[in-house]
Design a protein around this motif. Structure first.
Motif, PDB file in Angstrom:
ATOM      1  N   ASP A 138       0.856  -1.191   0.000  1.00 34.24           N
ATOM      2  CA  ASP A 138       0.000   0.000   0.000  1.00 34.24           C
ATOM      3  C   ASP A 138       0.897   1.248   0.000  1.00 34.24           C
ATOM      4  O   ASP A 138       1.507   1.594   1.009  1.00 34.24           O
ATOM      5  CB  ASP A 138      -0.886  -0.040   1.250  1.00 34.24           C
ATOM      6  CG  ASP A 138      -1.804   1.164   1.343  1.00 34.24           C
ATOM      7  OD1 ASP A 138      -1.732   2.065   0.467  1.00 34.24           O
ATOM      8  OD2 ASP A 138      -2.606   1.210   2.301  1.00 34.24           O
ATOM      9  N   LEU A 139       0.943   1.924  -1.154  1.00 31.10           N
ATOM     10  CA  LEU A 139       1.866   3.063  -1.310  1.00 31.10           C
ATOM     11  C   LEU A 139       1.491   4.241  -0.416  1.00 31.10           C
ATOM     12  O   LEU A 139       2.354   5.049  -0.054  1.00 31.10           O
ATOM     13  CB  LEU A 139       1.902   3.527  -2.771  1.00 31.10           C
ATOM     14  CG  LEU A 139       2.346   2.493  -3.815  1.00 31.10           C
ATOM     15  CD1 LEU A 139       2.403   3.136  -5.201  1.00 31.10           C
ATOM     16  CD2 LEU A 139       3.698   1.891  -3.470  1.00 31.10           C
ATOM     17  N   SER A 140       0.223   4.322  -0.037  1.00 35.47           N
ATOM     18  CA  SER A 140      -0.215   5.486   0.748  1.00 35.47           C
ATOM     19  C   SER A 140       0.375   5.470   2.161  1.00 35.47           C
ATOM     20  O   SER A 140       0.375   6.473   2.859  1.00 35.47           O
ATOM     21  CB  SER A 140      -1.737   5.536   0.816  1.00 35.47           C
ATOM     22  OG  SER A 140      -2.206   4.487   1.637  1.00 35.47           O
ATOM     23  N   LYS A 141       0.879   4.300   2.586  1.00 34.65           N
ATOM     24  CA  LYS A 141       1.424   4.209   3.950  1.00 34.65           C
ATOM     25  C   LYS A 141       2.917   4.551   4.000  1.00 34.65           C
ATOM     26  O   LYS A 141       3.520   4.567   5.069  1.00 34.65           O
ATOM     27  CB  LYS A 141       1.231   2.773   4.468  1.00 34.65           C
ATOM     28  CG  LYS A 141      -0.235   2.368   4.559  1.00 34.65           C
ATOM     29  CD  LYS A 141      -0.528   1.647   5.874  1.00 34.65           C
ATOM     30  CE  LYS A 141      -2.013   1.528   6.138  1.00 34.65           C
ATOM     31  NZ  LYS A 141      -2.636   0.410   5.373  1.00 34.65           N
ATOM     32  N   ILE A 142       3.522   4.806   2.849  1.00 36.02           N
ATOM     33  CA  ILE A 142       4.965   5.017   2.827  1.00 36.02           C
ATOM     34  C   ILE A 142       5.329   6.447   3.234  1.00 36.02           C
ATOM     35  O   ILE A 142       4.739   7.410   2.755  1.00 36.02           O
ATOM     36  CB  ILE A 142       5.528   4.648   1.440  1.00 36.02           C
ATOM     37  CG1 ILE A 142       5.446   3.127   1.292  1.00 36.02           C
ATOM     38  CG2 ILE A 142       6.952   5.156   1.253  1.00 36.02           C
ATOM     39  CD1 ILE A 142       5.913   2.586  -0.016  1.00 36.02           C
ATOM     40  N   GLN A 143       6.282   6.537   4.138  1.00 35.25           N
ATOM     41  CA  GLN A 143       6.749   7.838   4.642  1.00 35.25           C
ATOM     42  C   GLN A 143       8.240   8.018   4.381  1.00 35.25           C
ATOM     43  O   GLN A 143       8.989   7.084   4.610  1.00 35.25           O
ATOM     44  CB  GLN A 143       6.483   7.948   6.144  1.00 35.25           C
ATOM     45  CG  GLN A 143       5.015   8.150   6.501  1.00 35.25           C
ATOM     46  CD  GLN A 143       4.395   9.371   5.862  1.00 35.25           C
ATOM     47  OE1 GLN A 143       5.051  10.411   5.679  1.00 35.25           O
ATOM     48  NE2 GLN A 143       3.135   9.263   5.467  1.00 35.25           N
ATOM     49  N   PRO A 144       8.700   9.241   3.970  1.00 35.46           N
ATOM     50  CA  PRO A 144       7.849  10.315   3.482  1.00 35.46           C
ATOM     51  C   PRO A 144       7.138   9.883   2.203  1.00 35.46           C
ATOM     52  O   PRO A 144       7.601   8.972   1.542  1.00 35.46           O
ATOM     53  CB  PRO A 144       8.855  11.441   3.202  1.00 35.46           C
ATOM     54  CG  PRO A 144      10.175  10.770   3.028  1.00 35.46           C
ATOM     55  CD  PRO A 144      10.132   9.538   3.853  1.00 35.46           C
TER      56      PRO A 144
END
Ligand SMILES: [Zn+2]
Length: 335
Positions: free
Chosen positions: A320-326
């Motif tokens: 899930d790319l939306s969870k990657i930080q930054p």
């Protein structure tokens, strides 16, 4: 700068149907287990297309036929350090600090695809490997502080070393050279091997690593340097440059064959890309933004930029790319 187009695909199709239907490979429609990212350093899109139309890169052509081929247009500096740092992270230079061969710092810890995969799957659950042709620009050296008197000077007292900055500490002058881009990254990898120079050495190492880690989930980056070297030495339109691309293709074929021998081809995605192209007919790549992404992944892809390659791969691993930080600067190219 046209893309590897439908006509070429159709030509392959006709050929394939004439010979045998068995070249139509089984597509990887489900989530892949493994990914191999193959780097063709300095491979210019137009030159690759010309080679394909002459039938000189059969393995690349076959890969594109099984999956897809899209244009990658580089938006940042077209050199090696900037190129691979962006491809291997999904971030722009602003985020990684790797702007060019001369202006760089170590990529912050955790930002590369190697570390990201370790972080998400767990250290023991995925093997991350890099076998790299170059030494300079895709390296892991620690920062250095060199006393100024030891720095080699050219005429007019100009430092011969381009990189680094002069600082003073305790009244003494030093040249401070930052750590190289993968200084932190390599700590979090199973294999980081660079400076292999020759395609044959890189290729053999890649095959060895595939043998060694058979049965485990892996991400392998194999970097072939010879096209870039030949381009600098003999120019983009030289026979040497073409020969180097043919050598790259030969190794792509051997890697595919190895995966088939190990019976893991059906669950392995292969991506082939380049960090930059070459200035047309020149020995330089100052403004050489036209490259490509070619894969056996049958999932359709959109064209994009270098920063989109890591997100594309991560998404195909089911992450899930939306969870990657930054947040990643690039986006997945899967439609
Ligand atoms: Zn170069």
């Amino acid at each position: 700068m046209d893309t590897i187009n439908v006509k070429q695909k159709l030509a392959v199709l006709a050929l394939a149907l004439c010979i045998t239907a068995s070249v139509l490979a089984v597509g990887i429609n489900e989530q892949p287990k493994d990914v191999i990212l193959i780097g063709w350093d300095g491979a210019q899109r137009a030159h690759v297309n010309e080679c394909i139309s002459r039938g000189e890169l059969p393995n690349l052509q076959k890969l594109a036929f099984e999956g897809s081929a899209v244009n990658i247009d580089v938006k940042e500096v077209t050199d090696t350090k900037a190129g691979w740092a962006q491809i291997l992270t999904g971030y722009s230079a602003k985020t990684t600090g790797v702007y060019s061969n001369a202006k760089y710092r170590p990529i912050p810890r955790g930002y590369t695809i190697f570390e990201r995969l370790k972080d998400i799957f767990g250290w023991r659950n995925i093997v991350t490997i890099a076998v790299i042709g170059k030494k300079d620009n895709i390296d892991d050296d620690e920062p250095q502080l060199i006393p100024l008197e030891k720095v080699r000077m050219g005429k007019k007292g100009k430092m011969l070393m381009r990189q680094g900055e002069v600082i003073t500490e305790g009244g003494k002058g030093y040249l401070r050279i930052p750590g190289k881009p993968y200084y932190y990254t390599k700590d979090d990898m199973d294999v980081f091997m660079n400076g292999l120079i020759k395609n044959d050495v890189v290729g053999e190492k890649a095959l060895e690593e595939l043998d060694k880690y058979r049965g485990k989930r892996f991400f392998l980056f194999a970097h072939f340097a010879e096209a870039d070297t030949a381009g600098h030495k003999s120019g983009e339109n030289s026979m040497e440059y073409t020969d180097a691309l043919i050598s790259n293709d030969k190794w792509l074929g051997k890697i595919v064959q190895k995966l088939k021998d190990l019976k893991i081809y059906e669950k392995t995605l292969i991506y082939v890309t380049a960090d930059h192209g070459f200035d047309e007919g020149q020995q330089t790549h100052r403004n050489a933004p036209y490259v490509f992404l070619i894969t056996n992944d049958p999932t359709p892809l959109s064209p994009g930029t270098r920063a989109d390659i890591t997100p594309t791969i991560l998404k195909r691993y089911g992450i899930d790319l939306s969870k990657i930080q930054p947040p990643l600067d690039g986006k997945s190219l899967t439609k």
